[in-house]
Motif scaffolding. Structure first.
Motif, short mmCIF file in Angstrom:
data_model
loop_
_atom_site.label_atom_id
_atom_site.label_comp_id
_atom_site.label_asym_id
_atom_site.label_seq_id
_atom_site.Cartn_x
_atom_site.Cartn_y
_atom_site.Cartn_z
N MET A 1 0.85 -1.20 0.00
CA MET A 1 0.00 0.00 0.00
C MET A 1 0.88 1.24 0.00
SD MET A 1 -2.95 1.10 2.75
CE MET A 1 -3.86 -0.43 2.45
N PRO A 2 0.57 2.26 -0.80
CA PRO A 2 1.42 3.45 -0.90
C PRO A 2 1.33 4.33 0.34
CG PRO A 2 -0.59 3.76 -2.16
CD PRO A 2 -0.61 2.34 -1.69
N ARG A 3 2.31 5.22 0.48
CA ARG A 3 2.29 6.24 1.52
C ARG A 3 2.15 7.61 0.84
NH1 ARG A 3 7.89 5.57 4.41
NH2 ARG A 3 8.50 5.88 2.23
N ALA A 4 1.86 8.63 1.65
CA ALA A 4 1.74 9.98 1.10
C ALA A 4 2.38 10.98 2.04
CB ALA A 4 0.27 10.35 0.86
N PHE A 5 2.94 12.03 1.46
CA PHE A 5 3.62 13.08 2.21
C PHE A 5 3.17 14.43 1.67
CE2 PHE A 5 6.49 9.50 1.27
CZ PHE A 5 6.54 8.93 2.55
N ILE A 6 2.74 15.31 2.57
CA ILE A 6 2.36 16.68 2.19
C ILE A 6 3.28 17.63 2.94
CG2 ILE A 6 0.55 18.42 2.13
CD1 ILE A 6 -1.51 16.17 2.32
N PHE A 7 3.99 18.46 2.18
CA PHE A 7 4.93 19.41 2.76
C PHE A 7 4.50 20.82 2.39
CE2 PHE A 7 7.98 15.72 1.89
CZ PHE A 7 7.69 15.13 3.11
N VAL A 8 4.13 21.60 3.39
CA VAL A 8 3.66 22.97 3.18
C VAL A 8 4.80 23.95 3.44
CG1 VAL A 8 2.04 24.75 3.93
CG2 VAL A 8 1.30 22.37 3.80
N LEU A 9 5.18 24.69 2.40
CA LEU A 9 6.15 25.77 2.53
C LEU A 9 5.36 27.02 2.89
CD1 LEU A 9 7.56 23.54 0.80
CD2 LEU A 9 8.85 25.38 -0.29
N ASP A 10 5.26 27.28 4.18
CA ASP A 10 4.34 28.28 4.71
C ASP A 10 4.58 29.65 4.08
OD1 ASP A 10 2.90 30.07 6.51
OD2 ASP A 10 2.84 28.40 7.92
N SER A 11 3.58 30.14 3.40
CA SER A 11 3.49 31.50 2.82
C SER A 11 4.15 31.66 1.46
CB SER A 11 4.06 32.55 3.78
OG SER A 11 5.47 32.72 3.66
N VAL A 12 4.62 30.57 0.82
CA VAL A 12 5.30 30.72 -0.47
C VAL A 12 4.25 30.79 -1.59
CG1 VAL A 12 7.09 29.84 -2.01
CG2 VAL A 12 7.30 29.50 0.46
N GLY A 13 3.59 31.94 -1.68
CA GLY A 13 2.61 32.16 -2.73
C GLY A 13 3.28 32.40 -4.07
N THR A 14 2.50 32.22 -5.15
CA THR A 14 3.07 32.32 -6.49
C THR A 14 2.37 33.34 -7.39
OG1 THR A 14 1.72 30.39 -7.05
CG2 THR A 14 4.04 30.00 -6.54
N LEU B 1 0.28 8.69 6.38
CA LEU B 1 0.39 10.06 5.90
C LEU B 1 1.34 10.84 6.80
CD1 LEU B 1 -0.61 12.54 4.19
CD2 LEU B 1 -2.47 12.78 5.87
N VAL B 2 2.27 11.57 6.19
CA VAL B 2 3.15 12.49 6.90
C VAL B 2 2.85 13.90 6.40
CG1 VAL B 2 5.54 13.19 7.39
CG2 VAL B 2 4.97 10.75 7.16
N PHE B 3 2.61 14.81 7.33
CA PHE B 3 2.16 16.16 6.99
C PHE B 3 3.04 17.15 7.78
CE2 PHE B 3 -2.13 18.66 6.48
CZ PHE B 3 -1.49 19.59 5.67
N THR B 4 3.77 17.99 7.07
CA THR B 4 4.70 18.93 7.70
C THR B 4 4.43 20.36 7.25
OG1 THR B 4 6.44 17.25 7.74
CG2 THR B 4 7.13 19.52 8.10
N ASN B 5 4.50 21.30 8.19
CA ASN B 5 4.50 22.72 7.86
C ASN B 5 5.89 23.27 8.15
OD1 ASN B 5 4.40 25.65 8.98
ND2 ASN B 5 2.56 25.50 7.74
N PHE B 6 6.53 23.81 7.12
CA PHE B 6 7.83 24.47 7.27
C PHE B 6 7.55 25.97 7.43
CE2 PHE B 6 8.80 20.50 5.12
CZ PHE B 6 9.93 20.06 5.81
N VAL B 7 7.65 26.45 8.67
CA VAL B 7 7.09 27.74 9.04
C VAL B 7 8.04 28.92 8.87
CG1 VAL B 7 7.74 27.64 11.48
CG2 VAL B 7 5.63 28.83 10.80
#
Length: 415
Positions: free
Chosen positions: A1-14, A301-307
């Motif tokens: 079964m697969p895993r998933a990772f969500i990494f949020v680069l806090d505030s890096v709008g485009t 699931l691994v979920f990280t916020n890089f603040v």
């Protein structure tokens, strides 16, 4: 079964969102804001060479290879200078438009996980004092404190410099807000006490629940003079819980482990989280994330916020520091990619903007990027998506989780 990772680069709008003109501080609207684009332009022009911290064009080769420049072009119209790519990307990419009301951390993260905020938060007016007199009196009474300092809209670092000494001498905490739906309480770890600060924030959280304020944030600091005051890594957010089941809840209900790194657990009021990994600073959070990836089993699931992008550089309007923070993060991306196993999905994204070239010190209403990579992930553009929730829907589909929340699987047509 697969895993998933969500990494949020806090505030890096485009690039500013279609409705950015409806958002902004007293200095104007957010129309025209572009966090990543304006940083890249400043670097290319030699205006972000900060005291030997860095120099020259913005260098993000690993994120660019994943499609960062092309995702930014979907939002802003052009690839930011220095982020061009020859050849194919190493995965799929998209630009995401937020549908939630607000441009804050909870709204962005909740929408990423399938729950857009379609109600109105309570915001405090930009007046002095900003808080209603009866509410301030309740804080003093219920919190057993001699009074409050600041009581206005303020930048966190500036308000500590201004009131820190008086706080130490009087025992009155520094309480302030911003254009976000938030109350921030700063107090000295030694002279006021960290546990006492947390207890006060918990009390204030109960007091503001009827007002629907998104967060109460504990902002501890140390030092003895204005030039030595420094916020510590013991920040704690007291958030209202999401109004519906998020990707985290759905994963937990399906008996998957959900690793929350950084402030993720606080953002979701500790709901849907099975394993909390706290760390202070992007490098420490990267180390904690790498360990969580090692610990994650099939289906997790691994979920990280890089603040740091947001708190250390965006709000402080530090273009050179923001650029270096991006470059330092990019250098460690290969460590994350090296942990990917057959079947895994890794997503890099952001939650809002915080353009360090913009007026004021608040978040900016922007589109964000989504970069999706993994051994079985198709290559190319997923276009501009009309909600951040497509990330949650995509991750849920990848993990074979039941999904009735907002969003659609952006990889469905490419599979």
């Amino acid at each position: 079964m697969p895993r998933a990772f969500i990494f949020v680069l806090d505030s890096v709008g485009t690039g500013h969102a279609p409705d950015a003109a409806q958002y902004g501080a007293n200095q104007g609207t957010d129309a025209g804001s572009n966090t990543l684009g304006h940083i890249a332009e400043a670097c290319a022009a030699g205006n972000a060479d900060g005291d030997a911290l860095r120099s020259g064009p913005l260098k993000l080769p690993n994120l660019v290879k994943l499609g960062l420049g092309r995702a930014a072009a979907l939002a802003g119209g052009d690839v930011p200078p220095g982020l061009e790519l020859d050849g194919d990307t190493d995965g799929a990419y998209a630009s995401m438009i937020e549908t939630s009301n607000g441009k804050d951390t909870p709204s962005g993260h909740w929408e990423i996980t399938g729950v857009p905020v379609n109600f109105g938060w309570h915001f405090f007016p930009d007046t002095q004092p900003t808080f209603p007199a009866d509410f301030t009196s309740a804080i003093i009474r219920e919190g057993d404190i001699p009074g409050v300092l600041a009581n206005r809209h303020a930048s966190g670092t500036q308000v500590i410099e201004e009131f820190g000494h008086e706080h130490i001498m009087t025992g009155m905490p520094i309480i302030y807000t911003s254009t976000d739906s938030v109350i921030q309480i700063a107090a000295h770890e030694e002279f006021f006490g960290l546990d006492r600060l947390y207890a006060l924030c918990a009390t204030v959280r109960k007091l503001v629940d009827p007002l629907n304020v998104g967060r109460v944030i504990a902002r501890p600091f140390v030092g003895k003079t204005a030039d030595t005051f420094e916020r510590t890594g013991n920040r704690r957010d007291y958030s209202v819980p999401p109004p519906a089941s998020t990707l985290l809840d759905i994963a937990q209900d399906d008996e998957r482990a959900v690793f929350a790194v950084g402030k993720i657990a606080d953002i979701f009021a500790h709901r849907g989280v099975t394993d909390i990994r706290k760390a202070s600073g992007n490098d420490a959070m990267m180390d904690a994330t790498l360990q969580a990836m090692d610990d994650a089993a099939d289906g997790d699931l691994v979920f990280t916020n890089f603040v740091d992008f947001d708190t250390e550089y965006g709000h402080r309007r530090d273009v050179a520091g923001y650029a270096k923070c991006l470059e330092d993060f990019d250098k460690r991306v290969p460590e994350l990619l090296a942990k990917v196993r057959d079947g895994d999905l890794m997503v890099f994204t952001a939650d809002h903007g915080n353009d360090p070239t913009w007026a004021g010190t608040d978040h900016t209403r922007e589109q964000v990027f989504a970069l999706l990579t993994g051994p079985q992930i198709p290559i190319g553009s997923c276009g501009t998506r009309d909600t951040f929730a497509d990330i949650g829907a995509t991750v849920a589909a990848h993990l074979d989780l039941p999904w009735s929340a907002a969003g659609t699987d952006m990889l469905a047509d490419a599979k």
